[in-house]
Design a protein around this motif. Structure first.
Motif, short mmCIF file in Angstrom:
data_model
loop_
_atom_site.label_atom_id
_atom_site.label_comp_id
_atom_site.label_asym_id
_atom_site.label_seq_id
_atom_site.Cartn_x
_atom_site.Cartn_y
_atom_site.Cartn_z
N LEU A 12 0.84 -1.20 0.00
CA LEU A 12 0.00 0.00 0.00
C LEU A 12 0.87 1.25 0.00
O LEU A 12 0.63 2.20 -0.73
CB LEU A 12 -0.93 -0.01 1.22
N ASN A 13 1.93 1.22 0.81
CA ASN A 13 2.83 2.36 0.87
C ASN A 13 3.51 2.60 -0.46
O ASN A 13 3.65 3.72 -0.91
CB ASN A 13 3.89 2.14 1.96
N MET B 99 2.43 1.73 -3.42
CA MET B 99 1.42 2.24 -4.33
C MET B 99 1.12 3.72 -4.01
O MET B 99 0.97 4.53 -4.91
CB MET B 99 0.14 1.42 -4.17
N ALA B 100 1.07 4.00 -2.72
CA ALA B 100 0.80 5.38 -2.29
C ALA B 100 1.85 6.32 -2.85
O ALA B 100 1.52 7.36 -3.40
CB ALA B 100 0.78 5.46 -0.77
N HIS B 101 3.12 5.90 -2.74
CA HIS B 101 4.18 6.78 -3.23
C HIS B 101 4.09 6.98 -4.73
O HIS B 101 4.29 8.08 -5.23
CB HIS B 101 5.55 6.23 -2.84
N ALA C 157 1.38 6.77 -6.65
CA ALA C 157 0.22 7.61 -6.97
C ALA C 157 0.49 9.07 -6.63
O ALA C 157 0.21 9.97 -7.42
CB ALA C 157 -1.00 7.11 -6.22
N LEU C 158 1.04 9.30 -5.44
CA LEU C 158 1.30 10.68 -5.01
C LEU C 158 2.33 11.33 -5.91
O LEU C 158 2.20 12.50 -6.29
CB LEU C 158 1.79 10.70 -3.56
N PHE C 159 3.36 10.54 -6.28
CA PHE C 159 4.42 11.09 -7.13
C PHE C 159 3.86 11.45 -8.51
O PHE C 159 4.19 12.50 -9.06
CB PHE C 159 5.56 10.08 -7.25
N TRP D 130 0.81 12.33 -9.29
CA TRP D 130 -0.01 13.55 -9.24
C TRP D 130 0.87 14.79 -9.07
O TRP D 130 0.60 15.84 -9.65
CB TRP D 130 -1.07 13.48 -8.15
N ALA D 131 1.95 14.65 -8.28
CA ALA D 131 2.87 15.77 -8.13
C ALA D 131 3.48 16.13 -9.48
O ALA D 131 3.62 17.31 -9.83
CB ALA D 131 3.97 15.42 -7.12
N THR E 51 0.98 17.88 -11.56
CA THR E 51 0.79 19.25 -11.11
C THR E 51 1.93 20.15 -11.54
O THR E 51 1.73 21.22 -12.07
CB THR E 51 0.67 19.30 -9.57
N GLY F 246 4.43 19.39 -13.71
CA GLY F 246 4.87 19.20 -15.09
C GLY F 246 4.57 20.37 -16.01
O GLY F 246 5.49 20.94 -16.60
N PRO F 247 3.28 20.75 -16.13
CA PRO F 247 2.96 21.86 -17.05
C PRO F 247 3.69 23.15 -16.69
O PRO F 247 4.07 23.91 -17.58
CB PRO F 247 1.45 22.02 -16.85
N LEU F 248 3.93 23.37 -15.38
CA LEU F 248 4.58 24.61 -14.97
C LEU F 248 6.07 24.58 -15.34
O LEU F 248 6.62 25.57 -15.83
CB LEU F 248 4.40 24.82 -13.47
N PHE G 294 10.33 18.35 -22.55
CA PHE G 294 11.12 18.53 -21.33
C PHE G 294 12.62 18.52 -21.58
O PHE G 294 13.42 18.43 -20.66
CB PHE G 294 10.73 17.48 -20.29
#
Lengths: 297, 300
Positions: free
Chosen positions: B27-28, B30-32, B34-36, B38-39, B42, B44-46, B66
């Protein structure tokens, strides 16, 4: 003791109330009056009865825009809340004592940042991200041999692109909001349930979600307001202000176009009046439903 | 991933936690991931915007979003700042938001204070009048608002824009601050009254300092909200010579349209970078207060 109470009250209220009455209340009241006229936006006008409303009823673009607003109104809160709950849960799953998952503070800072950018600027950025040739970010990332995706120029996908941007900007705010809510749930409740053999998933659905219900309701209302007014995105991102072929047309865009490009400010006011009553009905229904919830609980 | 590989052998040595970690670590992991992801989505476009601001058109159309630019040249920035008038738009935004936030806070707290702590006929009615503005989105009454601003001769003026910003910010400010003033204790207020402090003095010297945390939250809320406005300036700042008075959001939207016509993207990316960077700097310094200030409105 009461000396000077009324002069003080009047003195403190008169300026804010005057501004509010002129620019906000005045605008809404005039909207009702102007909806019955053929006002172009400049100069005089004459009363034409309910002609604007008749025209509105027969206007296919109005119904298309309304349908798109409903699409955003339903999907944007669902997707945003689901993603935000998921990420907030992951961030807090390490437990309060451990301070959440490793790096959770950094994630929270990054996720939240889009909330600080003007939606207009986000729209300009994503107009380019979704660029339909290699200069667009996503098409640039795809292999050279692929035919570029049209995104905003494709009638079938344009509105979904707008939805994606709305969600992209909003998720971080609700991650932080839900994290705060999750943080205030007592650790003992989780520990007790975990001792009884509950899995993380069970903990989430049986403890976290019910205890977060109030925050979720607030989130739903806020997201509904944000989704309802997608003006900046549609005006800046979409092809031809609501295109291609009205596939991204929304009601805020319709009001703007009729008032300032088609010189039909009277008609735009009639649109506003219809929306006014739709919103009022929606608010009354929401109040009714939530009140029933309170009685049941 | 590397994180997991390092962690697991250490845990395996003690049998009991190993059992626990087998449940947690997938779970941990997978959590990392998923969180990574989304980061990345977020940021990337900037990051892409900043990189592209240094590239020329050929490089931009090459794909490879890139990849680092071949040379770092700041001419796009000087172009954006002076020729595309980003500097002017930025200053206009600062000017308008500074005055209208100050005005909103002063007028909003005055109205909220009186409505929250004084009994007088019409109190409830006025309060609900202010709060009802929350239910209706701004775009609804756009045409009549334009007419009102026009008939007052305030179209295409900073004064008009500032007054409209204040008026439309009052609903939430009064709603939030009235709730806040109600929760403040009455004892200190009454003690001051006994000591002979007048209404004005009690407001400025006792209530305002006590309400500091609420005032800060709602100030941040208003600054961010007014800085990001697009619809109201687009409606009010139009007419002859309006472009010199545009705020940042309007200016950048216009540069975007122009860039589309001339297929000249790097100036646009530089303009975007110039508008994003100050936000990042301010956010980096005040991120805790900003997050608290913006979410406070949703919790209350």
């Amino acid at each position: 003791m009461r000396h000077g109470k009324y002069p003080f009250i009047i003195g403190f209220l008169v300026v804010p109330l005057a501004l509010y009455l002129v620019f906000v209340v005045g605008a809404y009241l005039q909207m009702f009056q102007l909806s019955l006229t053929d006002w172009s936006g400049y100069g005089g006008f004459s009363y034409i009865g309910l002609e604007n409303f008749q025209k509105l009823w027969d206007d296919p673009v109005f119904w298309v825009a309304l349908r798109h607003n409903l699409y955003l109104l339903i999907l944007m809160p669902i997707v945003t809340i689901a993603l935000a709950l998921f990420f907030a849960f992951l961030l807090n799953s390490g437990g309060k004592k451990a301070g959440g998952v490793w790096g959770s503070k950094v994630y929270r800072v990054i996720f939240f940042f889009p909330q600080l950018l003007a939606l207009a600027i986000v729209a300009v950025i994503f107009g380019r991200v979704f660029g339909s040739d290699k200069s667009g970010m996503i098409n640039g990332l795809l292999p050279q041999s692929w035919t570029p995706w049209l995104f905003l120029a494709d009638e079938r996908w344009a509105l979904t692109c707008i939805l994606v941007v709305l969600v992209w900007q909003a998720v971080g705010f609700y991650v932080v909001l839900f994290s705060a809510g999750m943080g205030s749930i007592a650790e003992e409740i989780y520990e007790a349930a975990a001792l009884d053999g509950a899995t993380k998933i069970t903990l989430f659905f049986r403890i976290t979600l019910p205890l977060l219900w109030d925050t979720l309701q607030v989130a739903w209302v806020y997201l509904g307001i944000a989704a309802f007014d997608a003006f900046a995105l549609v005006n800046i991102m979409s092809v031809n202000h609501g295109g291609p072929n009205n596939s991204t047309q929304v009601l805020s865009m319709q009001i703007y176009l009729n008032a300032f490009q088609n010189s039909q400010a009277g008609y735009a006011s009639a649109l506003g009046v219809v929306l006014f009553f739709l919103t009022l009905t929606f608010a009354a229904l929401t109040l009714r439903v939530t009140r029933r919830d309170a009685v049941q609980a | 991933m590397t994180n997991l590989a390092v962690k697991e052998p250490a845990v395996v040595s003690t049998p009991k936690p190993a059992e626990k970690s087998r449940k947690v670590s997938p779970l941990n992991g997978m959590a990392h991931v998923a969180l990574f992801l989304w980061a990345l989505a977020t940021a990337g476009p900037l990051i892409w915007v900043v990189l592209a601001s240094f590239k020329n058109n050929t490089e931009i159309f090459l794909g490879k979003p890139f990849a680092l630019p071949e040379t770092f040249s700041f001419t796009t920035y000087t172009d954006a700042w002076s020729e595309a008038h980003i500097g002017q738009y930025f200053l206009n935004s600062v000017f308008v938001v500074a005055i209208s936030t100050a005005g909103t806070m002063l007028l909003g707290s005055m109205a909220a204070y009186v409505l929250a702590r004084y009994k007088f006929p019409g109190n409830r009615a006025i309060y609900y009048l202010f709060v009802s503005g929350l239910a209706f989105p701004t775009f609804m009454a756009l045409a009549p608002l334009f007419g009102i601003v026009q008939s007052l001769g305030l179209l295409n003026t900073f004064t008009g824009l500032i007054l409209v910003y204040i008026a439309y910010s009052l609903s939430f400010t009064v709603f939030f601050l009235a709730a806040f003033f109600k929760t403040l204790p009455h004892e200190i207020d009454e003690a001051a009254l006994v000591d002979g402090a007048g209404h004005l003095r009690r407001f400025f010297q006792i209530m305002m300092p006590m309400a500091k945390s609420g005032l800060i939250s709602i100030t941040i809320f208003n600054i961010v909200g007014q800085w990001n406005q697009y619809l109201l300036p687009v409606v009010i700042m139009q007419g002859a010579g309006a472009d010199s008075k545009w705020v940042l959001t309007q200016g950048i939207a216009n540069i975007s349209t122009q860039a589309g016509y001339h297929a000249e993207w790097s100036t646009l990316f530089a303009a975007l970078t110039l508008s994003i960077l100050p936000m990042i700097v301010v956010y980096a310094i005040f991120q805790r207060q900003i997050q608290a200030g913006l979410t406070a409105g949703a919790v209350k």
